[in-house]
Write an enzyme that holds these catalytic residues in place. Structure first.
Site, mmCIF file in Angstrom:
data_model
loop_
_atom_site.group_PDB
_atom_site.id
_atom_site.type_symbol
_atom_site.label_atom_id
_atom_site.label_comp_id
_atom_site.label_asym_id
_atom_site.label_seq_id
_atom_site.Cartn_x
_atom_site.Cartn_y
_atom_site.Cartn_z
ATOM 1 N N CYS A 104 0.894 -1.170 0.000
ATOM 2 C CA CYS A 104 0.000 0.000 0.000
ATOM 3 C C CYS A 104 0.919 1.204 0.000
ATOM 4 O O CYS A 104 1.486 1.554 1.033
ATOM 5 C CB CYS A 104 -0.910 0.007 1.217
ATOM 6 S SG CYS A 104 -1.804 1.566 1.411
ATOM 7 N N CYS A 107 -0.681 4.454 2.273
ATOM 8 C CA CYS A 107 -0.661 4.457 3.750
ATOM 9 C C CYS A 107 0.033 3.166 4.170
ATOM 10 O O CYS A 107 1.235 3.080 3.987
ATOM 11 C CB CYS A 107 -2.050 4.658 4.361
ATOM 12 S SG CYS A 107 -3.428 3.793 3.638
ATOM 13 N N SER A 108 -0.672 2.209 4.703
ATOM 14 C CA SER A 108 -0.090 0.888 4.902
ATOM 15 C C SER A 108 -1.228 -0.111 5.077
ATOM 16 O O SER A 108 -1.214 -0.930 5.983
ATOM 17 C CB SER A 108 0.840 0.835 6.119
ATOM 18 O OG SER A 108 2.006 1.607 5.900
ATOM 19 N N CYS A 109 -2.230 -0.029 4.189
ATOM 20 C CA CYS A 109 -3.368 -0.943 4.255
ATOM 21 C C CYS A 109 -2.875 -2.387 4.253
ATOM 22 O O CYS A 109 -1.924 -2.714 3.549
ATOM 23 C CB CYS A 109 -4.291 -0.720 3.061
ATOM 24 S SG CYS A 109 -5.056 0.904 3.049
#
Lengths: 162, 220
Positions: A104, A107-109
């Site tokens: 991701c 963001c850091s999904c």
């Protein structure tokens, strides 16, 4: 929504965390038990062992593997794995011609119900920036050397599919 | 918005570090920041897209300074202040008091919870609209430069790819992050050749990304 100025000179993050918890607790909006419950869930109950169980089942159960690839959300639901960051699960297989890698960049999904919270390397700007551009080199640096004839597909999970 | 969060393709971040014995939370405060971040959406009457936008609204130095859970803490505070749950400056003042520096704490919040309609839980929605694109279509990622929240990385904008899958319709983050309305749209996975994105010398690979229908235009 306005952008924020740099907050130079603020107290450290641990102190600000304590301050925010105190403010919300005084208002009756959170309590330590509720925070502990959520923390414990992701420390002890949800993590990569969930995803490992799914993959192991697919190794030994061809019908399940087919369901998993056809409708990942329903198949992992058979284990009870669902919830936030797992609204729609897409499962793709690796084989001797194809390797898949997920990121991701924005963001850091991460598929929380299947793998828990993302590890540091997944959140690392080095991973988020480079894996979309030079995945073979990054994977090699991370310890995975893929043969030149294996295609790499990078999945940037920019919407709500995990 | 174009900001520090849109990291895909940036140079200069070095190599990826793997911590072999990593704990879920490296420090106790990170767990509590995570939990309050997760709860902040409900407490502030906002949503996941507004939380992601709050991350993006942080000053770049704050975005990076205290790592992932530092961002969560700062974004939780931002949403709670925006919505008038806590006054602006309350966290700083309380932190100073905790450190033994006696300061007055603000008491009157100035914000207000957003008013907008949600048509369901989560982000996925069933919609009746006809799909504008189909698997196999050649499409261009529009060259959008929206100042607010969106979910199209700069590195795909303006490039041509191929639709490889249709996904469940979902609320458009550009709308819900700003509490405008739920603009549920079809979502597609679009494949781009690495050489189209990064030049003819690029490593050979395929990049699949999920795009909302309004991010895409047909290529004739």
């Amino acid at each position: 929504m306005t952008a924020q100025p740099h907050s130079g000179g603020r107290a450290s993050a641990p102190i600000r965390t304590e301050a925010l918890e105190a403010l919300l607790t005084e208002k009756g909006l959170v309590n330590a038990g509720a925070l502990d419950g959520l923390i414990n869930r992701f420390v002890n109950d949800v993590g990569p062992m969930n995803g490992a169980r799914v993959v192991a089942r697919a190794w030994v159960d061809a019908d399940f593997r087919e369901r998993l690839l056809d409708d990942g959300t329903a198949a992992v639901g058979e284990f009870g794995f669902s919830g936030p960051q797992g609204e729609h699960i897409v499962v793709v297989p690796n084989d001797d011609k194809q390797h898949n890698v997920v990121v991701c960049t924005l963001c850091s999904c991460y598929p929380w119900p299947l793998l828990g919270l993302p590890p540091d390397w997944y959140k690392d700007p080095a991973y988020r920036s480079r894996i979309v551009r030079e995945p073979r080199l990054v994977l090699s640096e991370m310890g995975l050397d893929l043969e030149d004839d294996i295609n790499i597909t990078v999945w940037d999970s920019s919407a709500e599919n995990r | 918005m174009d900001g520090i969060h849109d990291m895909g393709g940036q140079d200069g971040w070095g190599t990826v570090t793997i911590e072999p014995d990593e704990q879920v939370f490296a420090s106790e405060w990170e767990g509590r920041a995570f939990a309050m971040g997760a709860m902040s959406m409900g407490l502030s009457g906002t949503n996941l897209d507004a939380f992601r936008h709050a991350l993006e609204r942080l000053h770049p130095l704050d975005y990076l300074g205290d790592g992932y859970y530092g961002r969560w803490l700062a974004s939780a505070e931002l949403l709670l202040v925006d919505s008038g749950v806590i006054p602006e400056g309350a966290v700083d003042a309380r932190a100073q008091n905790m450190l033994g520096n006696e300061v007055l704490e603000p008491v009157e919040p100035s914000g207000a919870k957003p008013e907008y309609e949600r048509n369901g839980n989560g982000s996925l929605r069933a919609i009746d609209a006809v799909h504008r694109f189909a698997v196999g279509d050649r499409v261009r990622a529009k060259d959008l430069h929206r100042r607010g929240h969106h979910r199209m990385p700069a590195y795909v904008r303006g490039h041509v790819g191929t639709v490889t899958a249709t996904r469940p319709a979902a609320v458009l983050p550009d709308s819900t992050a700003h509490f405008i309305r739920e603009d549920a749209q079809h979502v597609y996975t679009v494949a781009f050749a690495s050489t189209d994105l990064w030049g003819s010398d690029a490593e050979s690979s395929t990049l699949n990304i999920d795009l909302f229908e309004s991010y895409m235009e047909a290529v004739s």
